[in-house]
Motif scaffolding. Structure first.
Motif, PDB file in Angstrom:
ATOM      1  N   LEU A 272      58.643  45.726  10.971  1.00 37.14           N
ATOM      2  CA  LEU A 272      57.865  46.737  10.264  1.00 37.14           C
ATOM      3  C   LEU A 272      57.521  47.877  11.213  1.00 37.14           C
ATOM      4  CD1 LEU A 272      56.228  47.642   7.740  1.00 37.14           C
ATOM      5  CD2 LEU A 272      54.311  46.307   8.651  1.00 37.14           C
ATOM      6  N   ILE A 273      58.049  49.069  10.918  1.00 38.19           N
ATOM      7  CA  ILE A 273      57.699  50.273  11.670  1.00 38.19           C
ATOM      8  C   ILE A 273      56.710  51.067  10.824  1.00 38.19           C
ATOM      9  CG2 ILE A 273      58.545  52.403  12.719  1.00 38.19           C
ATOM     10  CD1 ILE A 273      61.273  51.071  13.002  1.00 38.19           C
ATOM     11  N   THR A 274      55.517  51.280  11.325  1.00 40.24           N
ATOM     12  CA  THR A 274      54.514  52.008  10.550  1.00 40.24           C
ATOM     13  C   THR A 274      53.484  52.631  11.477  1.00 40.24           C
ATOM     14  OG1 THR A 274      52.851  51.819   8.795  1.00 40.24           O
ATOM     15  CG2 THR A 274      53.096  49.929  10.248  1.00 40.24           C
ATOM     16  N   HIS A 275      52.877  53.732  10.992  1.00 38.62           N
ATOM     17  CA  HIS A 275      51.760  54.352  11.706  1.00 38.62           C
ATOM     18  C   HIS A 275      50.417  53.900  11.141  1.00 38.62           C
ATOM     19  CE1 HIS A 275      54.401  56.798  14.031  1.00 38.62           C
ATOM     20  NE2 HIS A 275      54.840  57.501  13.024  1.00 38.62           N
ATOM     21  N   LYS A 276      50.451  53.118  10.056  1.00 36.33           N
ATOM     22  CA  LYS A 276      49.212  52.652   9.437  1.00 36.33           C
ATOM     23  C   LYS A 276      48.775  51.357  10.113  1.00 36.33           C
ATOM     24  CE  LYS A 276      50.131  54.839   4.959  1.00 36.33           C
ATOM     25  NZ  LYS A 276      50.250  54.633   3.490  1.00 36.33           N
ATOM     26  N   LEU A 277      47.897  51.494  11.089  1.00 36.21           N
ATOM     27  CA  LEU A 277      47.539  50.351  11.919  1.00 36.21           C
ATOM     28  C   LEU A 277      46.744  49.307  11.159  1.00 36.21           C
ATOM     29  CD1 LEU A 277      46.727  52.105  15.310  1.00 36.21           C
ATOM     30  CD2 LEU A 277      48.892  51.236  14.438  1.00 36.21           C
ATOM     31  N   ASN A 278      46.065  49.697  10.082  1.00 34.62           N
ATOM     32  CA  ASN A 278      45.363  48.699   9.278  1.00 34.62           C
ATOM     33  C   ASN A 278      46.355  47.737   8.628  1.00 34.62           C
ATOM     34  OD1 ASN A 278      46.228  50.945   7.670  1.00 34.62           O
ATOM     35  ND2 ASN A 278      44.963  50.212   5.988  1.00 34.62           N
ATOM     36  N   GLU A 279      47.546  48.244   8.275  1.00 34.52           N
ATOM     37  CA  GLU A 279      48.587  47.382   7.721  1.00 34.52           C
ATOM     38  C   GLU A 279      49.137  46.442   8.785  1.00 34.52           C
ATOM     39  OE1 GLU A 279      50.182  50.585   4.384  1.00 34.52           O
ATOM     40  OE2 GLU A 279      51.494  49.972   6.030  1.00 34.52           O
ATOM     41  N   VAL A 280      49.293  46.966   9.996  1.00 31.90           N
ATOM     42  CA  VAL A 280      49.782  46.140  11.102  1.00 31.90           C
ATOM     43  C   VAL A 280      48.825  44.977  11.347  1.00 31.90           C
ATOM     44  CG1 VAL A 280      50.230  46.114  13.586  1.00 31.90           C
ATOM     45  CG2 VAL A 280      51.032  48.036  12.198  1.00 31.90           C
ATOM     46  N   SER A 281      47.527  45.296  11.407  1.00 33.19           N
ATOM     47  CA  SER A 281      46.523  44.265  11.672  1.00 33.19           C
ATOM     48  C   SER A 281      46.509  43.215  10.567  1.00 33.19           C
ATOM     49  CB  SER A 281      45.137  44.897  11.795  1.00 33.19           C
ATOM     50  OG  SER A 281      45.120  45.867  12.815  1.00 33.19           O
ATOM     51  N   ARG A 282      46.796  43.646   9.343  1.00 33.24           N
ATOM     52  CA  ARG A 282      46.724  42.730   8.211  1.00 33.24           C
ATOM     53  C   ARG A 282      47.900  41.781   8.126  1.00 33.24           C
ATOM     54  NH1 ARG A 282      47.616  44.307   1.824  1.00 33.24           N
ATOM     55  NH2 ARG A 282      48.158  42.187   1.203  1.00 33.24           N
TER      56      ARG A 282
END
Length: 515
Positions: free
Chosen positions: A197-207
């Motif tokens: 998963l490549i993303t700039h939305k760090l809340n999604e990463v943490s989840r």
């Protein structure tokens, strides 16, 4: 460790510039592995090496997949092993059906003839797996962005995917569709499918992520295991940008520049109908104002009418049967065409910078001056030296990272592309600047720079309107937040009184009153 993928010592250069330097990266079976970093950190380059876009021989290092070293010649080789990449710009053909898009490359056939019954049956099965109940013959153009993203995933499943790579999959999705997509990834994890998963939305990463790898300047700088305990976003940010970010947003002092209070933009009784369905009102008799030196946010769910409102103001770029009055600096403004809107002092930074905001094949110089060619012309002929001086000035002022102003914009990172778009409109010297999703697809370091630019514009006396689907962003940078729902403004909060809960309550109260 039960690794399905190992990338060992990957290095990649472009004309002497090191894009990747000795990067090692592993993914376990049935794992969601987040790959994060600023724009230009090397994430996409690493994935293009993995998927065969950059073939074996064009890079150094080794790729081991399913226990064997692989030497992919192209993307067909990697897909044959079940490595499938879904890019941020979806690779779907709008005027073909869902079924045709899913099986366009390899349709089931009998004796050389496409078996349409089998195509229909398999499409229904794949759509059920991703949670879509649309008919297989539905045209892709009739689907929303969230559902199109699910079609892309169904397309990947049709290729017997074992490692799914998603590049900014939720960048264009609302919160509900984003959550549904992350839940789907969790289901894939339970089925043993690995995901990057490549993303700039760090809340999604943490989840959702099991592990996180952080790239910076083409190197691996941090590896985090979320299974060992929660990972703080600040830790990820510090690794990405190599500096502490005690405050995600610059400190706001709304009285620093021009005196607040004078109304610079006033919209009265504004109504807009759908461009194809003239009897359907989209914006309904709204009033709206912005003061000089004020940053006003517009919050709302997807489909609330925020972008339609902005585009209808900007030269009536969207909609039919538009009525109402607009006053700029207290005087009636003629916004009947884009040219007249620009001349009146209005500028609009579109949410889709690649399709509508930039000429990607043109250089930075041409893009910066595009909206105000009169400003670099003499007797209707462009003055090359004047154009170079203007572009170079904005390159320095906006801190645009590029080899030169003659570099094609399409080769810049997302954050630098956004700075070019901002420069283009600032060169028109607007009184009011509308920013539609100004930080979409941009990393946290570049976001901070964009926020600083927005604040500088307000301090210089501009009126700034920010449309954003990220409520923390609006709460962090705006002086006032207006909430839109179903084509009308339902609430107006000073920044000191605004919270995510109050904004959502305003939306839901309006929703409950609908017949």
């Amino acid at each position: 460790m039960n690794a399905i993928l190992e990338m060992r010592g990957i290095s990649k250069s472009f004309t002497g510039v090191k894009a990747l330097a000795d990067v090692s990266f592993t993914v376990e079976r049935g794992e969601i592995h987040a790959l994060v970093g600023e724009n230009g950190a090397g994430k996409s380059t690493l994935m293009k090496v993995l998927s065969g876009v950059y073939p074996h021989g064009s890079y150094e290092g080794a790729i081991v997949f399913d226990g064997q070293e692989r030497r992919f010649r192209d993307i067909v080789d990697s897909e044959a092993l079940g490595i499938v990449i879904i890019h941020q710009e979806l690779a779907l053909i709008p005027l073909l059906s869902i079924a045709e898009n899913i099986f366009i490359a390899n349709p089931p056939a009998r004796r050389g003839v496409i078996d349409r019954g089998e195509v229909h049956r398999r499409t229904k099965s794949l759509l059920a797996k991703v949670g879509l109940d649309e008919a297989p013959d539905t045209l892709v153009t009739d689907l929303g962005v969230g559902k199109q993203q699910l079609v892309e995933i169904a397309k990947a499943l049709a290729k017997d995917v074992r490692l799914l790579i998603l590049d900014e999959p939720t960048a264009s999705l609302n919160e509900k569709d984003s959550a549904a997509l992350l839940d789907l990834l969790a289901e894939f994890r339970a089925q043993g499918i690995a995901s990057i998963l490549i993303t700039h939305k760090l809340n999604e990463v943490s989840r959702i992520a099991d592990r996180i790898t952080v790239l910076r300047d083409g190197r691996t700088v941090d590896r985090l295991d979320c299974r060992a305990g929660p990972v703080e976003e600040d830790r990820i940010i510090t690794s990405m940008v190599n500096r502490d970010m005690e405050h995600r947003y610059p400190k706001r002092n709304p009285t620093a520049g021009a005196t607040m209070g004078d109304t610079i933009l006033e919209v009265s009784g504004w109504s807009v109908h759908h461009p194809e369905h003239a009897d359907r009102p989209v914006i309904r008799n709204v009033d709206f104002r912005v003061r000089r030196g004020e940053i006003v946010g517009i919050a709302g769910l997807m489909g609330a009418g925020r972008t339609e409102f902005a585009m209808s103001l900007f030269g009536r770029s969207w909609g039919r049967r538009i009525s109402g009055e607009v006053r700029l600096e207290g005087r009636p403004a003629d916004l009947s065409t884009v040219r007249r809107a620009i001349d009146a002092g209005l500028a609009y930074v579109t949410e889709d910078r690649k399709q509508l905001g930039l000429l990607l094949e043109e250089d930075v110089r041409a893009n910066v001056t595009l909206a105000n060619l009169r400003g670099v012309s003499s007797n209707s002929v462009i003055d090359d030296m004047k154009e170079l001086k203007v572009a170079s000035g904005y390159r320095g002022r906006m801190r645009i990272r590029c080899a030169s102003v003659y570099q094609p914009v399409g080769l810049l990172s997302g954050g630098n592309q956004q700075k070019v778009v901002l420069s283009k409109w600032l060169f028109t010297d607007p009184k009011v600047l509308i920013l539609d999703e100004p930080t979409r697809g941009i990393d946290v370091g570049a976001k901070y720079e964009i926020y600083c630019i927005i604040q500088e514009l307000a301090d210089a006396g501009k009126g700034v309107i920010v449309i954003s689907s990220e409520m923390p962003e609006l709460l962090g940078i705006c002086d006032r937040i207006c909430v839109m729902h179903d084509g009308v403004f339902v609430a107006d909060f000073p920044a000191a009184e605004a919270t995510q809960e109050r904004i959502m309550r305003a939306i839901m109260r309006k929703e409950e009153r609908r017949p």
